[in-house]
Write an enzyme that holds these catalytic residues in place. Structure first.
Site, PDB file in Angstrom:
ATOM      1  N   GLU A 200     -10.930 112.468 -17.493  1.00 22.97           N
ATOM      2  CA  GLU A 200     -10.470 111.764 -16.604  1.00 22.97           C
ATOM      3  C   GLU A 200      -9.463 112.049 -14.887  1.00 22.97           C
ATOM      4  OE1 GLU A 200     -12.179 108.168 -18.995  1.00 22.97           O
ATOM      5  OE2 GLU A 200     -10.426 108.242 -17.254  1.00 22.97           O
TER       6      GLU A 200
ATOM      7  N   CYS B 234      -3.548 110.996 -10.493  1.00 25.18           N
ATOM      8  CA  CYS B 234      -3.292 110.852 -11.671  1.00 25.18           C
ATOM      9  C   CYS B 234      -4.071 111.406 -12.892  1.00 25.18           C
ATOM     10  CB  CYS B 234      -3.844 109.112 -11.780  1.00 25.18           C
ATOM     11  SG  CYS B 234      -3.637 108.971 -13.569  1.00 25.18           S
TER      12      CYS B 234
ATOM     13  N   CYS C  60      -5.700 111.796 -27.816  1.00 27.01           N
ATOM     14  CA  CYS C  60      -3.820 110.751 -27.799  1.00 27.01           C
ATOM     15  C   CYS C  60      -3.654 111.108 -28.949  1.00 27.01           C
ATOM     16  CB  CYS C  60      -3.194 109.970 -26.983  1.00 27.01           C
ATOM     17  SG  CYS C  60      -1.391 109.609 -26.922  1.00 27.01           S
TER      18      CYS C  60
ATOM     19  N   GLY D 261      -3.953 110.827 -22.667  1.00 26.94           N
ATOM     20  CA  GLY D 261      -3.032 112.050 -23.588  1.00 26.94           C
ATOM     21  C   GLY D 261      -1.253 111.776 -23.032  1.00 26.94           C
ATOM     22  N   GLU D 262      -0.495 112.326 -24.057  1.00 26.90           N
ATOM     23  CA  GLU D 262       0.473 112.136 -23.841  1.00 26.90           C
ATOM     24  C   GLU D 262       1.278 113.385 -23.076  1.00 26.90           C
ATOM     25  OE1 GLU D 262       3.979 109.695 -24.079  1.00 26.90           O
ATOM     26  OE2 GLU D 262       4.714 112.052 -23.563  1.00 26.90           O
TER      27      GLU D 262
ATOM     28  N   SER E 256       5.093 110.790 -16.911  1.00 29.71           N
ATOM     29  CA  SER E 256       4.975 109.405 -17.440  1.00 29.71           C
ATOM     30  C   SER E 256       4.852 109.428 -19.028  1.00 29.71           C
ATOM     31  CB  SER E 256       3.223 108.142 -17.562  1.00 29.71           C
ATOM     32  OG  SER E 256       4.067 107.488 -18.035  1.00 29.71           O
TER      33      SER E 256
ATOM     34  N   SER F   8       7.375 104.196 -20.603  1.00 27.22           N
ATOM     35  CA  SER F   8       6.191 103.797 -21.095  1.00 27.22           C
ATOM     36  C   SER F   8       6.348 102.832 -22.404  1.00 27.22           C
ATOM     37  CB  SER F   8       4.674 103.623 -21.310  1.00 27.22           C
ATOM     38  OG  SER F   8       4.370 104.352 -20.029  1.00 27.22           O
ATOM     39  N   LEU F   9       7.784 101.730 -21.254  1.00 21.06           N
ATOM     40  CA  LEU F   9       8.607 100.435 -22.395  1.00 21.06           C
ATOM     41  C   LEU F   9       7.688  99.626 -23.172  1.00 21.06           C
ATOM     42  CD1 LEU F   9      11.506 100.599 -22.906  1.00 21.06           C
ATOM     43  CD2 LEU F   9      11.651  99.120 -21.675  1.00 21.06           C
ATOM     44  N   HIS F  10       7.131  98.600 -22.536  1.00 25.23           N
ATOM     45  CA  HIS F  10       5.918  98.328 -22.473  1.00 25.23           C
ATOM     46  C   HIS F  10       6.023  96.238 -23.875  1.00 25.23           C
ATOM     47  CE1 HIS F  10       3.244 100.559 -21.363  1.00 25.23           C
ATOM     48  NE2 HIS F  10       2.771 101.248 -21.860  1.00 25.23           N
TER      49      HIS F  10
ATOM     50  N   ASN G 127      -5.274  96.077 -19.179  1.00 25.10           N
ATOM     51  CA  ASN G 127      -6.479  96.211 -19.001  1.00 25.10           C
ATOM     52  C   ASN G 127      -7.733  95.560 -19.642  1.00 25.10           C
ATOM     53  OD1 ASN G 127      -8.652  95.843 -16.817  1.00 25.10           O
ATOM     54  ND2 ASN G 127      -9.004  98.079 -16.803  1.00 25.10           N
TER      55      ASN G 127
HETATM   56  N1  SAH Z   1       0.832 109.400 -22.513  1.00 25.58           N
HETATM   57  C1  SAH Z   1       2.136 108.245 -21.522  1.00 25.58           C
HETATM   58  C2  SAH Z   1       0.720 108.568 -19.712  1.00 25.58           C
HETATM   59  C3  SAH Z   1      -0.634 108.251 -20.039  1.00 25.58           C
HETATM   60  S1  SAH Z   1      -0.707 106.138 -20.436  1.00 25.58           S
HETATM   61  C4  SAH Z   1       1.875 107.046 -21.625  1.00 25.58           C
HETATM   62  O1  SAH Z   1       2.066 106.527 -21.966  1.00 25.58           O
HETATM   63  O2  SAH Z   1       2.769 106.849 -20.351  1.00 25.58           O
HETATM   64  C5  SAH Z   1      -1.196 106.176 -18.973  1.00 25.58           C
HETATM   65  C6  SAH Z   1      -0.816 104.798 -18.217  1.00 25.58           C
HETATM   66  O3  SAH Z   1      -1.636 103.586 -19.287  1.00 25.58           O
HETATM   67  C7  SAH Z   1       0.769 104.259 -19.820  1.00 25.58           C
HETATM   68  O4  SAH Z   1       1.761 103.164 -18.811  1.00 25.58           O
HETATM   69  C8  SAH Z   1      -0.455 103.054 -19.985  1.00 25.58           C
HETATM   70  O5  SAH Z   1       0.743 101.853 -20.648  1.00 25.58           O
HETATM   71  C9  SAH Z   1      -1.724 102.838 -19.593  1.00 25.58           C
HETATM   72  N2  SAH Z   1      -2.350 102.080 -19.991  1.00 25.58           N
HETATM   73  C10 SAH Z   1      -3.113 102.694 -20.997  1.00 25.58           C
HETATM   74  N3  SAH Z   1      -3.582 101.128 -21.195  1.00 25.58           N
HETATM   75  C11 SAH Z   1      -4.336 100.645 -20.658  1.00 25.58           C
HETATM   76  C12 SAH Z   1      -5.101  99.083 -20.654  1.00 25.58           C
HETATM   77  N4  SAH Z   1      -5.546  98.973 -21.620  1.00 25.58           N
HETATM   78  N5  SAH Z   1      -5.073  98.446 -19.787  1.00 25.58           N
HETATM   79  C13 SAH Z   1      -3.556  98.728 -19.012  1.00 25.58           C
HETATM   80  N6  SAH Z   1      -3.132  99.654 -18.921  1.00 25.58           N
HETATM   81  C14 SAH Z   1      -2.902 101.150 -19.746  1.00 25.58           C
HETATM   82 FE1  SF4 Z   2      -0.946 107.934 -25.576  1.00 24.72          FE
HETATM   83 FE2  SF4 Z   2      -0.124 106.885 -23.261  1.00 24.72          FE
HETATM   84 FE3  SF4 Z   2      -2.183 106.220 -24.136  1.00 24.72          FE
HETATM   85 FE4  SF4 Z   2      -0.303 105.696 -25.951  1.00 24.72          FE
HETATM   86  S1  SF4 Z   2      -1.160 104.788 -23.611  1.00 24.72           S
HETATM   87  S2  SF4 Z   2      -2.450 106.255 -26.627  1.00 24.72           S
HETATM   88  S3  SF4 Z   2       0.390 107.283 -24.974  1.00 24.72           S
HETATM   89  S4  SF4 Z   2      -2.318 107.920 -23.828  1.00 24.72           S
END
Ligand code: SAH
Ligand code: SF4
Length: 354
Positions: free
Chosen positions: A87, A113, A120, A170-171, A202, A225-227, A301
């Site tokens: 995507e 994006c 991943c 992906g990462e 990211s 992506s700290l979370h 989401n």
């Molecule tokens: N792998 C990298 C970049 C792609 S993920 C990373 O993790 O940073 C891109 C973003 O999508 C990340 O910040 C991730 O937290 C967010 N993401 C993944 N699943 C999600 C969801 N269900 N709701 C909202 N954001 C989400």
């Molecule tokens: Fe991979 Fe980013 Fe999804 Fe984590 S949030 S599984 S690193 S794509």
């Protein structure tokens, strides 16, 4: 799979194609005219086109699905040469502006994006992309082609400004070589000319790779992506946190070369009753002390089958207010394209279910 011409910098193409002056023309066809095939390249001699067709392709992917949101977001699903899908998202960041006479004073601003892998390896508990496991890395050309195809599909001229965020599937740092190559190709003066400052990588926080990216000194921004603010919860959400814990990430960020006027973005996915409390906000302020940081709060989401819930608006706002009142810059990511299937991996997932 034949390589695509989009896999190469201009200098590399000059080693592959003779005579050299044709490279500039071909580059123009690729990045200014968004050529889809060799047939499109009108002023290139037939013999050269035939020779190139033997070894290369032009566009390595095709759009197989498109979802439009009312806010101007367009989500694309691409099929690659090996029938795998990824995507990319076209995000409208600012509306165009017109004066009283209706004359355009500022064009609309967009961000693309892009994905860097099919699937991943990181396996985050909240992420739909992770559910399908890992299939393969994207080539540099497949990363570049997402931008070329989206600009083409939206009649976005090559010299119009665009921002790129590596936040799709992906990462990115798990595919560092192809990522770095794509960043260089985007920067090409005679190509799309997208400066590194307009590109944000990211990452889920592979601290050793953050260092490697920093050493390449490409000039890109990073978003972390700290979370979570403690390792226990972060390891539940992002399993590889056990190898790259919060502290190692913070240290890597401190070593990362950044434009002194800019800030490092920390993404914080807010999940109801998991990390949306003010105690977490307090810890976050402490953690980011001494870093020129900006926090982006993201609503989780939900999707079918996930154990996690979307946070309440009030908790998001309280969290944001706490950070702001303690001196941190903090935005709440507006859920662009919420009516289409916002977060990464969700369009692909819908397609698979059909
Ligand atoms: N792998 C990298 C970049 C792609 S993920 C990373 O993790 O940073 C891109 C973003 O999508 C990340 O910040 C991730 O937290 C967010 N993401 C993944 N699943 C999600 C969801 N269900 N709701 C909202 N954001 C989400
Ligand atoms: Fe991979 Fe980013 Fe999804 Fe984590 S949030 S599984 S690193 S794509």
């Amino acid at each position: 799979m034949k390589p695509s011409l989009l896999d190469y910098t201009q200098k590399e193409l000059a080693e592959l194609i003779q005579p050299k002056f044709r490279v500039k023309q071909i580059f123009g066809w690729l990045y200014h005219n968004y050529a889809q095939s060799f047939e499109d390249m009108k002023n290139i001699p037939k013999a050269l086109k035939e020779e190139l067709t033997e070894k290369y392709i032009v566009n390595p992917m095709k759009i197989i699905k498109k979802e439009l949101s009312t806010d101007g977001t367009i989500k694309y699903l691409f099929e690659l040469q090996d029938a795998k899908t990824v995507e990319a998202v076209w995000l409208k960041m600012k509306d165009e502006k017109r004066d009283a006479q209706g004359e355009l004073t500022q064009e609309a601003r967009y961000t693309i994006c892009v994905s860097t892998q099919v699937g991943c390896k990181v396996g985050c508990a909240f992420c739909l992309t992770a559910k399908g496991g890992f299939t393969r890395d994207l080539t540099a050309g497949e990363i570049v082609a997402q931008v070329v195809n989206l600009k083409r599909d939206n009649n976005h001229k090559h010299n119009r400004m665009i921002n790129i965020v590596y936040m799709g599937m992906g990462e990115p740092l798990d595919n560092l070589d192809n990522l770095a190559k794509a960043i260089e190709i985007f920067k090409e003066q005679e190509g799309l000319c997208i400066s590194a400052k307009r590109q944000t990588v990211s990452t889920s926080g592979l601290s050793n790779k953050i260092d490697q990216l920093g050493q390449m000194d490409l000039g890109v921004h990073i978003a972390i992506s700290l979370h979570a603010v403690d390792d226990e919860l972060r390891s539940e959400l992002i399993p590889m946190n056990k190898a790259h814990n919060i502290n190692s990430i913070i240290e890597a960020v401190k070593r990362f070369p950044i434009d002194t006027r800019k800030r490092v973005m920390f993404e914080y996915l807010v999940i109801k009753d998991k990390n949306d409390d003010l105690g977490s906000a307090k810890k976050l302020v402490k953690l980011l002390h001494g870093i020129k940081a900006k926090v982006n709060l993201i609503y989780f989401n939900p999707y079918p089958g996930t154990p996690y819930d979307r946070p309440q608006l009030k908790d998001m706002v309280d969290f944001q207010e706490y950070l702001v009142s303690h001196g941190l810059l903090c935005t709440i990511r507006d859920s662009k394209g919420i009516d289409i299937s916002a977060a990464c991996g969700q369009l692909k997932e819908k397609e698979n279910k059909k």
